[in-house]
Design a protein around this motif. Structure first.
Motif, short mmCIF file in Angstrom:
data_model
loop_
_atom_site.label_atom_id
_atom_site.label_comp_id
_atom_site.label_asym_id
_atom_site.label_seq_id
_atom_site.Cartn_x
_atom_site.Cartn_y
_atom_site.Cartn_z
N LEU A 221 5.84 -48.57 -15.73
CA LEU A 221 4.61 -48.71 -14.95
C LEU A 221 4.87 -49.47 -13.65
O LEU A 221 4.29 -49.16 -12.61
N SER A 222 5.77 -50.46 -13.70
CA SER A 222 6.08 -51.23 -12.50
C SER A 222 6.78 -50.37 -11.46
O SER A 222 6.44 -50.38 -10.28
N LYS B 68 5.45 -47.38 -6.14
CA LYS B 68 5.44 -46.22 -5.24
C LYS B 68 4.45 -45.19 -5.77
O LYS B 68 4.81 -44.04 -6.06
N SER B 69 3.21 -45.61 -5.93
CA SER B 69 2.19 -44.72 -6.47
C SER B 69 2.11 -43.42 -5.66
O SER B 69 2.08 -43.45 -4.42
N GLY B 70 2.11 -42.29 -6.36
CA GLY B 70 2.06 -40.99 -5.70
C GLY B 70 3.42 -40.42 -5.36
O GLY B 70 3.51 -39.28 -4.91
N GLN B 71 4.48 -41.19 -5.58
CA GLN B 71 5.84 -40.70 -5.30
C GLN B 71 6.47 -40.21 -6.59
O GLN B 71 6.31 -40.81 -7.65
N TYR C 130 -3.48 -39.85 -14.87
CA TYR C 130 -2.75 -40.88 -14.12
C TYR C 130 -1.24 -40.68 -14.14
O TYR C 130 -0.60 -40.74 -13.10
N LEU C 131 -0.68 -40.46 -15.32
CA LEU C 131 0.78 -40.31 -15.44
C LEU C 131 1.12 -38.82 -15.42
O LEU C 131 1.12 -38.15 -16.44
N GLY D 131 9.92 -29.63 -13.09
CA GLY D 131 11.20 -29.47 -12.42
C GLY D 131 11.55 -30.60 -11.46
O GLY D 131 12.64 -30.61 -10.89
N LYS D 132 10.61 -31.56 -11.27
CA LYS D 132 10.87 -32.65 -10.32
C LYS D 132 10.86 -34.03 -10.98
O LYS D 132 11.72 -34.86 -10.71
N GLY D 133 9.88 -34.28 -11.84
CA GLY D 133 9.85 -35.58 -12.49
C GLY D 133 8.43 -36.08 -12.72
O GLY D 133 7.51 -35.28 -12.96
N TYR D 134 8.26 -37.40 -12.63
CA TYR D 134 6.98 -38.03 -12.93
C TYR D 134 6.47 -38.85 -11.75
O TYR D 134 7.25 -39.35 -10.94
N MET D 135 5.15 -38.99 -11.69
CA MET D 135 4.56 -39.88 -10.70
C MET D 135 3.30 -40.49 -11.30
O MET D 135 2.70 -39.94 -12.22
N LEU D 136 2.91 -41.64 -10.76
CA LEU D 136 1.73 -42.34 -11.23
C LEU D 136 0.66 -42.30 -10.15
O LEU D 136 0.92 -42.64 -8.99
N LEU D 137 -0.54 -41.88 -10.51
CA LEU D 137 -1.69 -41.90 -9.62
C LEU D 137 -2.65 -42.98 -10.10
O LEU D 137 -2.80 -43.19 -11.30
N VAL D 138 -3.27 -43.69 -9.17
CA VAL D 138 -4.19 -44.75 -9.55
C VAL D 138 -5.54 -44.51 -8.89
O VAL D 138 -5.65 -43.81 -7.91
N ASP D 139 -6.58 -45.13 -9.48
CA ASP D 139 -7.91 -45.01 -8.90
C ASP D 139 -8.04 -45.96 -7.71
O ASP D 139 -7.46 -47.04 -7.71
#
Length: 228
Positions: free
Chosen positions: A165-166, A171-174, A214-215, A220-228
């Motif tokens: 999560l850290s 880099k939220s959205g990356q 959110y997660l 094919g690319k990976g994971y990213m985290l979106l926040v409100d």
């Protein structure tokens, strides 16, 4: 309150030394990324936020002093230089360009730890753009590493989940690839284990873990985290 895990970038063309430092620093509680030269270091600096850099002076194409000179035009992140034993000129050049400390090769890893602690102690704390991540049902505190419900209840998450999560939250959205996440986390993490950790984390933070808000996964690319 749990301290924020510091992220160190090791820049050295010696593959064996990079791996030794990466393992040693991870065993002592740091997140660690590595780069084999100045160009690769700049790519890493565009992707992640670091607390400290360890930079070798003698590198191919562009030496550490020249790299530091340009880096200091953009950042005040502390830098420890690695120099050849007895090479006073390199030490002076590095200090003139803004190095915070230096170590002569070969060196004792425990001494490096002490120097890192000393440099970080006298470095002003960064003002974080994001102290807390709003994840709908929960809020993740980037400093305490606590996941707290909107009702004030603390949800148990593992140290690896805290680190995920850290890293994603900074880099939220990356997008982060599974391979890159496993490299940063270290401690025996593999791309496959990252998938497992993400699945477990989704079950804790998402209303519907099969349709995460959110997660996110980018196929094919990976994971990213979106926040409100």
């Amino acid at each position: 309150m749990e301290k924020e895990q510091k992220h160190i970038l090791v820049v050295d063309d010696d593959t064996r030394l990079r791996r030794l430092l990466q393992r040693f620093l991870r065993e002592n509680g740091f997140l660690v990324s590595t780069a084999k030269d100045a160009d690769e270091a700049r790519l890493m600096l565009k992707q992640y936020r670091f607390s400290l850099l360890i930079v070798d002076v003698m590198m191919p194409k562009e030496n550490g002093v020249d790299f530091l000179r340009q880096f200091r035009q953009e950042s005040s992140v502390p830098v420890i230089m690695l120099t050849a034993m007895g090479n006073v000129e390199d030490r002076i050049a590095g200090l003139e360009q803004g190095a915070d400390d230096y170590m002569s090769k070969p060196f004792e890893p425990k001494e490096l730890l002490l120097r890192i602690a000393s440099v970080l102690k006298r470095t002003p704390a960064e003002k974080k753009e994001t102290q807390k991540l709003d994840l709908g049902l929960y809020v993740f505190d980037m400093q305490s590493k606590e996941l707290v419900s909107k009702q004030g209840n603390v949800m148990h998450i593992t140290p690896v989940e805290q680190s995920l999560l850290s890293i994603l939250g900074m880099k939220s959205g990356q997008v982060f690839s599974r391979e890159k996440l496993s490299e940063i986390l270290g401690a025996g993490q593999s791309p496959r284990s990252i998938d497992v950790q993400i699945t477990r984390l989704r079950k804790k933070i998402e209303r519907d873990s099969k349709n995460p808000r959110y997660l996110q996964t980018l196929r094919g690319k990976g994971y990213m985290l979106l926040v409100d």
